[in-house]
Design an enzyme around this catalytic site. Sequence first.
Site, PDB file in Angstrom:
ATOM      1  N   GLN A  54       0.263   7.218   5.413  1.00  0.00           N
ATOM      2  CA  GLN A  54      -0.358   6.115   6.139  1.00  0.00           C
ATOM      3  C   GLN A  54      -0.417   4.845   5.306  1.00  0.00           C
ATOM      4  O   GLN A  54      -0.264   3.740   5.830  1.00  0.00           O
ATOM      5  CB  GLN A  54      -1.774   6.511   6.571  1.00  0.00           C
ATOM      6  CG  GLN A  54      -2.450   5.506   7.472  1.00  0.00           C
ATOM      7  CD  GLN A  54      -1.724   5.315   8.795  1.00  0.00           C
ATOM      8  OE1 GLN A  54      -1.001   6.213   9.247  1.00  0.00           O
ATOM      9  NE2 GLN A  54      -1.895   4.164   9.409  1.00  0.00           N
ATOM     10  N   GLU A  55      -0.643   4.993   3.998  1.00  0.00           N
ATOM     11  CA  GLU A  55      -0.829   3.832   3.133  1.00  0.00           C
ATOM     12  C   GLU A  55       0.464   3.075   2.881  1.00  0.00           C
ATOM     13  O   GLU A  55       0.530   1.853   3.022  1.00  0.00           O
ATOM     14  CB  GLU A  55      -1.429   4.266   1.783  1.00  0.00           C
ATOM     15  CG  GLU A  55      -2.896   4.648   1.839  1.00  0.00           C
ATOM     16  CD  GLU A  55      -3.808   3.436   1.910  1.00  0.00           C
ATOM     17  OE1 GLU A  55      -3.315   2.299   1.845  1.00  0.00           O
ATOM     18  OE2 GLU A  55      -5.030   3.631   2.043  1.00  0.00           O
ATOM     19  N   SER A  56       1.497   3.770   2.457  1.00  0.00           N
ATOM     20  CA  SER A  56       2.704   3.081   1.971  1.00  0.00           C
ATOM     21  C   SER A  56       3.996   3.572   2.592  1.00  0.00           C
ATOM     22  O   SER A  56       5.053   2.985   2.328  1.00  0.00           O
ATOM     23  CB  SER A  56       2.807   3.247   0.449  1.00  0.00           C
ATOM     24  OG  SER A  56       3.033   4.617   0.120  1.00  0.00           O
TER      25      SER A  56
END
Length: 660
Positions: free
Chosen positions: A511-513
């Site tokens: 989800q982050e990167s």
Amino acid sequence: MYRAKFATKWMVGLLFSAGALSFAVTPAVIAQTDAAVIQGNVGDQDATFLALRDASRANKTDKVEVLASVLSNYDIPSYVDYYRLKPRIKDLVAPEPEIREYLARYDGTAIADRLRNDWLLELGKAGIWNTFDQQYPLFALDDDTQLKCYALTSKALKGVNVADDARALLTTPKDFGAGCTDLIGTLAQNGQFSQADVWFQVRQAIESGYGGVARRMAPFMDATDAQIAQAIDRSSLVLARGPGADRVSHELFIIALGRVAKNDPSQAAAALTASADQLKASERSLGWAQIALPAALKLDPQAVDYWRAAQGAPLSQDGYQWSVRSALRAGDWKLVRTSIEAMPQPLRDDPTWVYWLGRSLMADGRNEQAQKLFQSIADQTNFYGQLSLEELGQKIVITESPALITPLELAPMQKNAGFQRAFRFFDMGLRFEGTREWNWELRKMTDRQLLAAAEFARQSDVLDRMVNTSDRTKVEVDFNQRFPSPHRDIMTANTTALGLDMAWVYGVIRQESRFVKTARSHVGASGLMQLMPATARFVARKVGVIGFTADQVNDVDINIMLGTNYLSMVLNDLDGSLPMATAAYNAGPGRPRTWRSTLPGSVEGAIFAETIPFNETRGYVKNVLSNATYYAALFERRPQSLKARLGSVAPKGFTISALP
């Protein structure tokens, strides 16, 4: 990337004398032009291209011409020509034949569609409807709300009734721009929008924090800009004055209620109660709706009572959704059901509300109807698809992978010109441009072609494109593409040492990167786990990293070590609750504690997640825990439960015996 450190006036002058430019260039223009001159070095050319992009965005036309002229042999000519033309699209300075020639030369490309978007915006602003109407159907992406507004304006001016289409479109004031406020004005002036319609748009804009948009509507209604400004900026004064005797005063009073409620819902509620006999029933409902939304966003327990009093009022998209969320927190399943049933159909069809409507029907004993709703979305690989599957008595599993991509299927992807441009942009750090080029090529692909494109991205070590491309398939689903797990040795070592669920950590990274090792957010978060500099320094100090420097945060080993340690810290601090710890990773550890403290008692983790008052964090928590469930199914090769991961959330120290 390299930026040349000097340029000579002699070389620039040589370009002019050779007839490369058709305008007079003064010494001032030469002086302001970046000192990157092409000498056959690709790095220098890229530096010049980046300078061209910046100059074009800043509308520095003279500088654009200088830089574009030294890129006559650049390997992405469509973008050189685009950046050369774009500043002159503004206010239609560029002649129409030049624009049409560009569109014909680069027909079918992503950047040509982008230029058509730019041109259409200017055509709409200028009201050149014949050309607009001819070009708009050719705009392939059709993803610009302003253009949709201009298209409806053009129809309305021809006598077509577009009021219903306009109401369905005009739901997100941050996307309005001049095109959408002009549409509202056109419909108000030709009678397709009533004053009630315009006042709704004003309330919606103010409610969303776009007071400037609301004030631009003043010429289309029976209130002045000064009156609207006062209701926004001096709302306490407007409340103290009372509702007055006319329609305008009542509307301004209702707006002021919402503004005061942002700080103190109880004060606004008291003002409305005191003035109730001066308002019609429909106006009282509107007033309670204006109070209910800010109260709901504050997670005020009284919000559910305000929503009950607002029944029947026309609501914004946020209003409809938060009326349900408040009811979920209060455990009022009847209000959950009636609030969802009151939604416009497109919103009601969202998997979120399909699921919660099913749950409300279950609470009412209507299990057969509920099961049909769950079945309608249980094949979706998202948070509510997974929860619906569990409501049907099943668990989350990984389906068998589709057949391997063959060299014959892969070959067209390797030759795809758009993909090659995407990789060139990625190499220059231009992820926006690269992603646009990549996604443009996916628009009409079959499942097998999408899987082949995803495999090409994997082989090229561009994992974010692999994930996003594979996510688009409808029937053939490759979970290994959708949920990759690179750096397993580093991850296993760190999660094992900390006793941390590796599936959850991969869910966070996805989800982050999307596994972009050099990812950097607009707020400065870096690396695979998107660590903020202050967080990285704090964790490094806590775990005893000697001599830590900010540039180390993009090192994969260090990023994962710091990120997993931080996840472990917030998880331990929040009593092992995955929903709360996930929210803390995105919004900071203090906020989930505050959100938990307002709960009336223990609630399902899914209710806690759905009622997070930050849009980004709410989506983040749901996506991370959905990801983690699939990762666990991949790693453990056995069915998984998202509900078990969500658990329940209660105020600190809450016990069943504490209930009245």
